[in-house]
Design an enzyme around this catalytic site. Structure first.
Site, PDB file in Angstrom:
ATOM      1  N   TYR A   1       0.928 -17.465  -8.091  1.00 39.30           N
ATOM      2  CA  TYR A   1       1.594 -16.672  -7.057  1.00 39.30           C
ATOM      3  C   TYR A   1       1.575 -17.342  -5.686  1.00 39.30           C
ATOM      4  CZ  TYR A   1       1.325 -13.102 -10.632  1.00 39.30           C
ATOM      5  OH  TYR A   1       1.453 -12.412 -11.803  1.00 39.30           O
TER       6      TYR A   1
ATOM      7  N   HIS B   1       6.143 -12.784  -2.209  1.00 42.46           N
ATOM      8  CA  HIS B   1       5.226 -11.639  -2.210  1.00 42.46           C
ATOM      9  C   HIS B   1       3.892 -11.974  -1.557  1.00 42.46           C
ATOM     10  CE1 HIS B   1       5.495  -7.578  -3.495  1.00 42.46           C
ATOM     11  NE2 HIS B   1       4.829  -7.644  -4.614  1.00 42.46           N
TER      12      HIS B   1
ATOM     13  N   ASN C   1      -0.184  -4.001  -6.101  1.00 46.73           N
ATOM     14  CA  ASN C   1      -0.001  -2.565  -6.310  1.00 46.73           C
ATOM     15  C   ASN C   1      -1.310  -1.782  -6.338  1.00 46.73           C
ATOM     16  OD1 ASN C   1       2.580  -3.500  -6.566  1.00 46.73           O
ATOM     17  ND2 ASN C   1       2.843  -2.850  -8.679  1.00 46.73           N
TER      18      ASN C   1
ATOM     19  N   ASP D   1       5.073  -8.490   2.840  1.00 48.86           N
ATOM     20  CA  ASP D   1       6.437  -9.001   2.735  1.00 48.86           C
ATOM     21  C   ASP D   1       7.403  -7.824   2.755  1.00 48.86           C
ATOM     22  OD1 ASP D   1       7.372  -8.634  -0.508  1.00 48.86           O
ATOM     23  OD2 ASP D   1       5.246  -8.474  -0.041  1.00 48.86           O
TER      24      ASP D   1
ATOM     25  N   ASN E   1       5.028  -1.235  -2.774  1.00 48.18           N
ATOM     26  CA  ASN E   1       3.950  -0.714  -3.618  1.00 48.18           C
ATOM     27  C   ASN E   1       2.556  -0.998  -3.062  1.00 48.18           C
ATOM     28  OD1 ASN E   1       5.658   0.492  -5.481  1.00 48.18           O
ATOM     29  ND2 ASN E   1       5.829  -1.386  -6.684  1.00 48.18           N
TER      30      ASN E   1
END
Length: 190
Positions: free
Chosen positions: A15, A20, A65, A90, A111
């Site tokens: 990631y 994100h 989340n 973001d 989220n």
């Protein structure tokens, strides 16, 4: 008095550098500026933190989340007031590089913010949204936010991360009001 500045993202090498994870990128830059080293949060709190004289920088190690639990735990552990919390996320609804700061408000479809609001039982905390653009409307939104920035976007993203780090450091010294006055103007995003 310490302030808690939280950058949201997803843990794991896959990631790194994605849309994100710009929240992680911002707190990484601040930690570098302050020569603060990342360490494990207190026991039972899934996060990394870097401390300086008046700020605790945080990267929750839960996925985006589920960020709320770590933030709630740190606020409680360090007895930090909600007024001293800033969350950096973001935002696909803002053009690439645009910064929008608010002293409170809804999750707005994010989220990570929804998780924090759920854990804290309030939306009365400051947040900075860094625009990552929506991309092609035909593309799945989850795929978009988990994608890396294009080479053509990289310089703009790096500048935006630097500007967001500047804004977060102003929050640490002066609070949210001066940040909103200075950084919510459209010309600051160009």
């Amino acid at each position: 008095m310490s302030r808690l500045v939280v950058g949201l993202g997803n843990p794991g090498r896959q990631y790194a550098g994605t849309r994100h994870n710009v929240g992680f990128d911002v707190v990484d830059l601040i930690a570098s500026r302050l020569n603060a080293r990342w360490e494990a949060a207190p026991r039972g709190i899934e996060a990394l933190m870097a401390r300086s004289a008046n700020v605790i920088l945080v990267k929750p190690l839960t996925f985006m989340n589920l960020s709320g639990g770590a933030i709630g735990g740190l606020l409680q552990f360090y007895k930090i007031a909600l007024d001293d919390l800033l969350v950096i996320v973001d935002d696909v609804n803002l053009e690439l590089g645009r910064l929008r700061t608010r002293s409170s408000g809804s999750a707005g479809g994010h989220n990570g913010l929804r998780s924090i609001i759920g854990s804290l039982g309030t939306d009365e905390f400051a947040r900075m949204r860094l625009g990552v653009g929506r991309g092609d409307a035909r593309r799945d939104l989850a795929d978009h936010v988990l994608s890396k920035f294009d080479a053509a976007e990289r310089a703009d993203v790096e500048a935006a991360i630097g500007r967001t780090a500047d804004a977060a450091q102003l929050f640490v010294t002066d609070g949210i009001g001066p940040v909103m006055n200075r950084y919510n103007r459209k010309e600051d995003a160009e």
